[in-house]
Scaffold this motif. Structure first.
Motif, mmCIF file in Angstrom:
data_model
loop_
_atom_site.group_PDB
_atom_site.id
_atom_site.type_symbol
_atom_site.label_atom_id
_atom_site.label_comp_id
_atom_site.label_asym_id
_atom_site.label_seq_id
_atom_site.Cartn_x
_atom_site.Cartn_y
_atom_site.Cartn_z
ATOM 1 N N VAL A 24 2.983 -4.342 3.281
ATOM 2 C CA VAL A 24 4.110 -3.468 2.982
ATOM 3 C C VAL A 24 3.537 -2.064 2.825
ATOM 4 N N LEU A 25 3.905 -1.167 3.732
ATOM 5 C CA LEU A 25 3.429 0.216 3.630
ATOM 6 C C LEU A 25 4.571 1.075 3.098
ATOM 7 N N ILE A 26 4.309 1.800 2.018
ATOM 8 C CA ILE A 26 5.354 2.634 1.417
ATOM 9 C C ILE A 26 5.052 4.091 1.722
ATOM 10 N N ASP A 27 5.966 4.731 2.433
ATOM 11 C CA ASP A 27 5.803 6.151 2.758
ATOM 12 C C ASP A 27 6.348 6.961 1.589
ATOM 13 N N CYS A 28 5.442 7.599 0.884
ATOM 14 C CA CYS A 28 5.782 8.269 -0.373
ATOM 15 C C CYS A 28 6.276 9.699 -0.087
ATOM 16 N N PRO A 29 7.231 10.206 -0.859
ATOM 17 C CA PRO A 29 7.617 11.603 -0.674
ATOM 18 C C PRO A 29 6.541 12.547 -1.210
ATOM 19 N N ALA A 30 6.589 13.798 -0.778
ATOM 20 C CA ALA A 30 5.661 14.787 -1.321
ATOM 21 C C ALA A 30 6.044 15.079 -2.771
ATOM 22 N N GLY A 31 5.106 15.654 -3.497
ATOM 23 C CA GLY A 31 5.393 15.993 -4.889
ATOM 24 C C GLY A 31 4.983 14.874 -5.827
ATOM 25 N N ILE A 32 5.141 15.140 -7.115
ATOM 26 C CA ILE A 32 4.760 14.124 -8.103
ATOM 27 C C ILE A 32 5.921 13.865 -9.049
ATOM 28 N N ALA A 35 -3.366 2.099 -2.897
ATOM 29 C CA ALA A 35 -2.889 3.375 -2.384
ATOM 30 C C ALA A 35 -3.881 3.948 -1.385
ATOM 31 N N LEU A 36 -3.321 4.669 -0.412
ATOM 32 C CA LEU A 36 -4.111 5.501 0.490
ATOM 33 C C LEU A 36 -3.708 6.930 0.186
ATOM 34 N N VAL A 37 -4.676 7.766 -0.146
ATOM 35 C CA VAL A 37 -4.370 9.166 -0.378
ATOM 36 C C VAL A 37 -4.751 9.932 0.876
ATOM 37 N N ILE A 38 -3.774 10.634 1.447
ATOM 38 C CA ILE A 38 -4.018 11.413 2.653
ATOM 39 C C ILE A 38 -4.272 12.852 2.223
ATOM 40 N N THR A 39 -5.308 13.462 2.769
ATOM 41 C CA THR A 39 -5.506 14.881 2.487
ATOM 42 C C THR A 39 -6.070 15.548 3.721
ATOM 43 N N THR A 40 -5.984 16.864 3.756
ATOM 44 C CA THR A 40 -6.600 17.615 4.843
ATOM 45 C C THR A 40 -7.728 18.436 4.233
ATOM 46 N N PRO A 41 -8.663 18.933 5.045
ATOM 47 C CA PRO A 41 -9.770 19.701 4.464
ATOM 48 C C PRO A 41 -9.329 21.107 4.067
ATOM 49 N N GLU A 42 -8.336 21.209 3.213
ATOM 50 C CA GLU A 42 -7.883 22.506 2.719
ATOM 51 C C GLU A 42 -7.872 22.446 1.206
ATOM 52 N N VAL A 43 -8.130 23.589 0.597
ATOM 53 C CA VAL A 43 -8.263 23.620 -0.859
ATOM 54 C C VAL A 43 -6.983 23.118 -1.541
ATOM 55 N N GLY A 72 0.476 14.685 6.597
ATOM 56 C CA GLY A 72 0.456 13.550 7.526
ATOM 57 C C GLY A 72 0.733 12.184 6.921
ATOM 58 N N LYS A 73 1.465 12.135 5.825
ATOM 59 C CA LYS A 73 1.801 10.830 5.228
ATOM 60 C C LYS A 73 2.627 9.983 6.182
ATOM 61 N N ILE A 112 0.833 -1.198 0.000
ATOM 62 C CA ILE A 112 0.000 0.000 0.000
ATOM 63 C C ILE A 112 0.869 1.250 0.000
ATOM 64 N N LEU A 113 0.637 2.094 -0.973
ATOM 65 C CA LEU A 113 1.351 3.360 -1.075
ATOM 66 C C LEU A 113 0.599 4.405 -0.263
ATOM 67 N N ILE A 114 1.321 5.161 0.557
ATOM 68 C CA ILE A 114 0.676 6.210 1.333
ATOM 69 C C ILE A 114 1.176 7.537 0.808
ATOM 70 N N CYS A 115 0.310 8.262 0.126
ATOM 71 C CA CYS A 115 0.772 9.448 -0.600
ATOM 72 C C CYS A 115 -0.234 10.583 -0.446
#
Lengths: 270, 206
Positions: free
Chosen positions: A118-126, A140-148, A17-18, A7-10
């Motif tokens: 296997v959890l993969i901690d992804c760097p920021a950016g693309i 994949a798990l996509v982490i987001t916050t309630p911000e635009v 909070g990745k 699982i990718l955490i991005c």
């Protein structure tokens, strides 16, 4: 072996909070008995080892494993309190210059032989770092916050994950402030899921304990503490494993002690 | 020489393709996809398969518009064969309508020369530009540019018109600040050089 879930955490945006999620989910999964490894794919700015409190135990890293100058077992760092969890530390930032998606796939293939998760901690950016990390993942798990801005970046990342054929992609909404949500100063849960159109795996409320625990290097899920974020992460781990746990409703969370008191005062007893 | 993918009912393309490739020389592959509906991840698998066999794709041909759209989105040279054009009835532009199925996410940019119909949302940060009309069967929350080659009669229609920016021909307008009512299909068109938004007309397009 093929039952391993990678699982990718991005998130796209940084600071949502990745790494915190990776550490807490890793511990929560390990506590439930699954053998779990967390792989720090953020080679440039690694800090998953800090959050897990394992910085001083690192001898070898993914770099030596790839160069075959050590065995995988030597590089894996077992967590001191939670033996089901291992960390494969990121190597030297210079790795960024030569690391390819094939290298990541090779590392992950080695890990998949031994672990359930296997959890993969992804760097920021693309950029390349993200592409390398995504090449090896199945879900994949996509982490987001309630911000635009965070939602916008998450949307971009989801588009990229879709073209890579990664599925399922699920959403974790982090740093939710129920008070601000109910006063509509913050994007609501519906606003976010409306745009991203992904299944919501969990909500994590803003919690000061997170800061304390990251500084100490002891993820919240490690103890049986009852802080809101710890419960949220354990619930997410449960849902990942297929348990049915209802989502918390931020509107109801708001009803703190004061609201209950006011309600009591207003009720006519006589 | 052109390779033909098998009929959908007889065999799956994934099974058939390696055999087809083995029959042929090492020249770049020209692929006729027939009726197959291939999405982006299908294409990625197909390209990977070609890659592992050391082959390159020159162009593709298909009778399915969705296949052509997804191939074009990946930068392949894709051509639509005429005989099942879904909107051709009464239209005098044979290659008039492009259909895109799925949501356009932030950073995506869909471009085409004719009209475009999107089954899905256009999210904030995404862009659509079309030589003709832009129609969105969903929510338009990104940037839409109709008549990008200069047509001033082009329109932008969406079930839910909440764009960041609208462009028709050379005119540019910001999206409306106050949120219109839900459930109202609206259109934007050029009126004396300015973009106006109004309830969508129920008469036929063109």
């Amino acid at each position: 072996m093929s039952t391993t879930r990678t699982i990718l955490i991005c998130s796209g945006k940084g600071g949502v909070g990745k790494t915190t999620t990776t550490a807490n989910l890793g511990i929560a999964l390990a506590r439930s008995g699954a053998s779990t490894v967390v792989l720090d794919a953020d080679f440039g700015l690694r800090n998953l080892d800090l959050l897990l409190g394992l910085e001083n135990r690192i001898v070898y890293t993914a770099q030596e494993v790839l160069a075959e100058s050590c065995r995988l077992e030597q590089a894996l760092v077992k967590h001191k309190q939670e033996p089901n969890l291992a960390l494969l530390p990121a190597g030297n930032p210079r790795m960024l210059e030569w690391l390819t998606p094939k290298d990541m796939q090779a590392i992950v293939a080695l890990l998949e032989e031994q672990f359930d998760y296997v959890l993969i901690d992804c760097p920021a950016g693309i950029e390349d770092g993200f592409k390398n990390a995504a090449a090896a993942a199945r879900e994949a798990l996509v982490i987001t916050t309630p911000e635009v801005a965070a939602v916008r970046d998450a949307d971009r990342v989801i588009g990229l994950l879709n073209t890579q054929g990664i599925s399922p992609v699920q959403l974790v909404l982090n740093r939710v402030r129920p008070k601000m949500m109910s006063s509509q100063e913050m994007l609501s849960v519906d606003d976010v899921t409306d745009i991203l159109a992904l299944p919501l795996l969990g909500l994590v409320f803003e919690d000061e304990q997170v800061i304390v625990s990251t500084n100490r290097g002891e993820p919240l899920t490690l103890s049986d503490g009852n802080s809101p974020a710890a419960r949220a992460y354990s619930n997410i781990a449960g849902r990942l494993q297929g348990e049915e746990i209802p989502l918390l409703d931020p509107a109801k969370m708001r009803r703190g002690l004061r609201a209950k008191m006011r309600e009591l005062m207003q009720t006519k007893i006589f | 020489m052109t390779l033909h993918l098998p009929n959908q009912r007889s065999q799956h393309w994934k099974d058939a393709l390696p055999g087809l490739l083995n029959q042929e020389s090492s020249a770049p592959v020209e692929l006729d996809c027939g009726e197959w509906s291939l999405n982006c991840s299908d294409w990625q698998q197909l390209l990977q398969l070609l890659n592992t066999m050391g082959r390159q794709l020159r162009w593709i041909r298909s009778r399915n518009p969705l296949t052509v759209v997804s191939a074009a989105a990946l930068g392949l040279d894709a051509h639509l064969e005429g005989n099942c054009e879904p909107t051709a009835a009464g239209s005098d532009e044979p290659d008039g309508l492009l259909i895109h199925q799925g949501t356009l996410r932030s950073g995506d940019h869909l471009q085409c020369d004719g009209d475009v119909l999107i089954y899905g949302d256009v999210n904030p940060g995404a862009r659509v530009s079309a030589g003709g009309d832009v129609m969105v069967w969903g929510r338009l929350r990104g940037i839409a540019h109709a008549g990008c080659h200069g047509s001033t009669t082009a329109r932008i229609v969406a079930l839910h018109l909440r764009p960041v920016q609208l462009r028709i021909s050379t005119a540019v307008a910001r999206g409306p600040e106050d949120q219109p009512l839900d459930g109202l299909t609206e259109q934007a068109r050029l009126d004396q050089g300015a973009i106006v938004i109004e309830p969508a007309e129920t008469r036929r397009f063109r």
